[in-house]
Write a protein that holds these residues in place. Structure first.
Motif, PDB file in Angstrom:
ATOM      1  N   PRO A  24       0.800  -1.145  -0.038  1.00 36.18           N
ATOM      2  CA  PRO A  24      -0.090  -0.234   0.024  1.00 36.18           C
ATOM      3  C   PRO A  24       0.868   1.437  -0.261  1.00 36.18           C
ATOM      4  O   PRO A  24       0.376   2.449  -0.296  1.00 36.18           O
ATOM      5  CB  PRO A  24      -0.732  -0.156   1.246  1.00 36.18           C
ATOM      6  N   LYS A  25       2.054   1.177   0.217  1.00 39.49           N
ATOM      7  CA  LYS A  25       2.848   2.454   0.432  1.00 39.49           C
ATOM      8  C   LYS A  25       3.458   2.733  -0.874  1.00 39.49           C
ATOM      9  O   LYS A  25       2.992   3.260  -1.858  1.00 39.49           O
ATOM     10  CB  LYS A  25       3.915   2.318   1.471  1.00 39.49           C
ATOM     11  N   LEU A  26       5.014   2.691  -0.940  1.00 40.31           N
ATOM     12  CA  LEU A  26       5.878   3.064  -2.031  1.00 40.31           C
ATOM     13  C   LEU A  26       5.335   2.499  -3.374  1.00 40.31           C
ATOM     14  O   LEU A  26       5.271   3.036  -4.426  1.00 40.31           O
ATOM     15  CB  LEU A  26       7.201   2.944  -1.625  1.00 40.31           C
ATOM     16  N   GLY A  27       5.186   1.133  -3.451  1.00 41.61           N
ATOM     17  CA  GLY A  27       5.011   0.274  -4.540  1.00 41.61           C
ATOM     18  C   GLY A  27       3.576   0.923  -5.202  1.00 41.61           C
ATOM     19  O   GLY A  27       3.612   1.048  -6.458  1.00 41.61           O
ATOM     20  N   ARG A  28       2.822   0.998  -4.434  1.00 45.27           N
ATOM     21  CA  ARG A  28       1.491   1.426  -4.742  1.00 45.27           C
ATOM     22  C   ARG A  28       1.811   2.895  -5.578  1.00 45.27           C
ATOM     23  O   ARG A  28       0.858   3.235  -6.704  1.00 45.27           O
ATOM     24  CB  ARG A  28       0.474   1.473  -3.904  1.00 45.27           C
ATOM     25  N   ALA A  45       3.699  -8.961  -6.118  1.00 46.95           N
ATOM     26  CA  ALA A  45       3.966  -9.420  -5.124  1.00 46.95           C
ATOM     27  C   ALA A  45       3.448 -10.661  -4.782  1.00 46.95           C
ATOM     28  O   ALA A  45       3.028 -11.298  -5.629  1.00 46.95           O
ATOM     29  CB  ALA A  45       3.352  -8.013  -4.104  1.00 46.95           C
ATOM     30  N   ARG A  46       3.510 -10.757  -3.420  1.00 47.80           N
ATOM     31  CA  ARG A  46       3.093 -12.598  -3.115  1.00 47.80           C
ATOM     32  C   ARG A  46       1.451 -12.679  -2.790  1.00 47.80           C
ATOM     33  O   ARG A  46       0.814 -13.599  -3.491  1.00 47.80           O
ATOM     34  CB  ARG A  46       3.736 -13.058  -1.706  1.00 47.80           C
ATOM     35  N   ASP A  47       1.091 -11.668  -2.314  1.00 48.04           N
ATOM     36  CA  ASP A  47      -0.340 -11.650  -2.039  1.00 48.04           C
ATOM     37  C   ASP A  47      -1.285 -11.008  -3.108  1.00 48.04           C
ATOM     38  O   ASP A  47      -1.632 -10.084  -3.196  1.00 48.04           O
ATOM     39  CB  ASP A  47      -0.545 -10.557  -0.617  1.00 48.04           C
ATOM     40  N   GLY A  49      -4.452 -11.542  -3.719  1.00 50.98           N
ATOM     41  CA  GLY A  49      -5.650 -10.615  -3.396  1.00 50.98           C
ATOM     42  C   GLY A  49      -5.490  -9.241  -3.049  1.00 50.98           C
ATOM     43  O   GLY A  49      -6.263  -8.428  -3.723  1.00 50.98           O
ATOM     44  N   ARG A  50      -4.558  -8.881  -2.200  1.00 49.38           N
ATOM     45  CA  ARG A  50      -4.380  -7.230  -2.109  1.00 49.38           C
ATOM     46  C   ARG A  50      -3.998  -6.611  -3.349  1.00 49.38           C
ATOM     47  O   ARG A  50      -4.209  -5.552  -3.845  1.00 49.38           O
ATOM     48  CB  ARG A  50      -3.357  -7.208  -0.881  1.00 49.38           C
ATOM     49  N   LEU A  51      -3.095  -7.379  -4.047  1.00 51.13           N
ATOM     50  CA  LEU A  51      -2.370  -6.798  -5.370  1.00 51.13           C
ATOM     51  C   LEU A  51      -3.638  -6.476  -6.341  1.00 51.13           C
ATOM     52  O   LEU A  51      -3.760  -5.563  -6.945  1.00 51.13           O
ATOM     53  CB  LEU A  51      -1.567  -7.939  -5.967  1.00 51.13           C
TER      54      LEU A  51
END
Ligand code: NAP
Length: 257
Positions: A24-28, A45-47, A49-51
């Motif tokens: 949710p921070k820099l990558g987003r 990333a690994r997750d 669902g969140r991705l």
């Protein structure tokens, strides 16, 4: 792979921007910035669902195509599989390597498990090695491309209790320098960004909290502001390329001097 699309109306002459290590921070914020500038973006990333929720959010905000692709950077097969999918979308013009193993607390060296140490190196450095190997050949072939590696104050300074973080980030910095020296003459811009401080929430999200707490002067770095700098590195004129840059909030003290 999960695809989130909102029509941008722009022609897709550009390559893909692949952002590895998106939370949710820099990558987003980096993914949002490149989508805003018209890139088709792959976030990894690994997750998953969140991705995929982040991909939907970015696609709808920026009217862009965003692909969510699962990767575990500590596993070379997972990196190869993920990049097979990324490369099927098109030429990777931009790679941002942002993944890291985040130790929750300082750990005394005597009680640091070897597995934790190895895992940190696997994510911070070996994962970066694998991802770069996937994209460099076609960047060299086209004579263009940008690879940006994310570092932190632990990239330059040893810190008691954080040998796993520091060793992974030191090595990443070494990799960035070696690749820059080898591939810059072939048209590939490779830079290492040292974030010297704590990344906070983007101001757009923390606005209400910030107003309550006196304007958000908490000394953290706004990931949207950082992402702006990643973009500026990408569009730099090749006659004046940055290889390394450090960034901090104006109100914070320097950590690594
Ligand atoms: N946060 C800070 O205060 C701070 C300060 C200085 C520098 N930095 C640097 O900034 C970068 C981003 O940090 P951030 O806190 O802003 O996080 P972020 O960009 O919001 O998310 C990074 C994501 O990387 C993913 N990741 C971790 N291990 C992975 C692995 N093995 N394979 C694939 N993805 C993996 C995690 O998602 P999954 O769990 O879904 O895989 C994590 O959410 C890091 O390189 C960090 O060292 C951060």
């Amino acid at each position: 792979m999960i695809r989130s699309t909102a029509s941008s109306g722009s022609s897709q002459q550009q390559g893909i921007a692949a952002i590895v290590g998106v939370g949710p921070k820099l990558g987003r914020s980096i993914a949002g910035k490149f989508a805003h500038e018209g890139y088709t973006v792959a976030i990894l990333a690994r997750d998953l669902g969140r991705l995929s929720r982040l991909a939907e959010e970015i696609a709808s905000e920026e009217k862009a195509q965003v692909f969510a692709i699962r990767i575990d950077c500590s596993d070379s097969k997972s990196v190869r599989d993920a990049f097979e999918t990324v490369l099927s979308l098109g030429f990777v013009e931009v790679l941002v390597y942002n993944a890291n193993y985040q130790p929750p607390n300082p750990t005394s060296f005597q009680s640091l498990p070897l597995e934790t140490f190895q895992n940190s190196l696997a994510v911070s450095t070996v994962g970066a090695f694998h991802c770069a190997q996937q994209v460099i050949p076609s960047m060299v072939e086209r004579g263009k491309g940008t690879i940006l590696f994310t570092g932190c104050s632990a990239s330059l300074n040893g810190i008691a209790g954080y040998s796993q973080l520091c060793c992974g980030k030191f090595a990443l910095r070494g990799l960035a320098q070696c690749l820059a020296r080898e591939f810059q003459p072939q048209g590939v811009h490779i830079a290492h960004v040292i974030i010297d401080g704590v990344v906070g929430l983007p101001r757009r999200k923390s606005l209400i909290v910030a107003e309550r707490s006196g304007g958000g002067e908490d000394g953290t770095l706004d990931p949207d502001a950082l992402a702006q700098t990643y973009w500026q590195l990408h569009v730099q004129d090749k006659n004046a390329w940055t290889q390394e840059m450090d960034l901090r909030n104006s109100s914070s003290t320097f950590r690594f001097f």
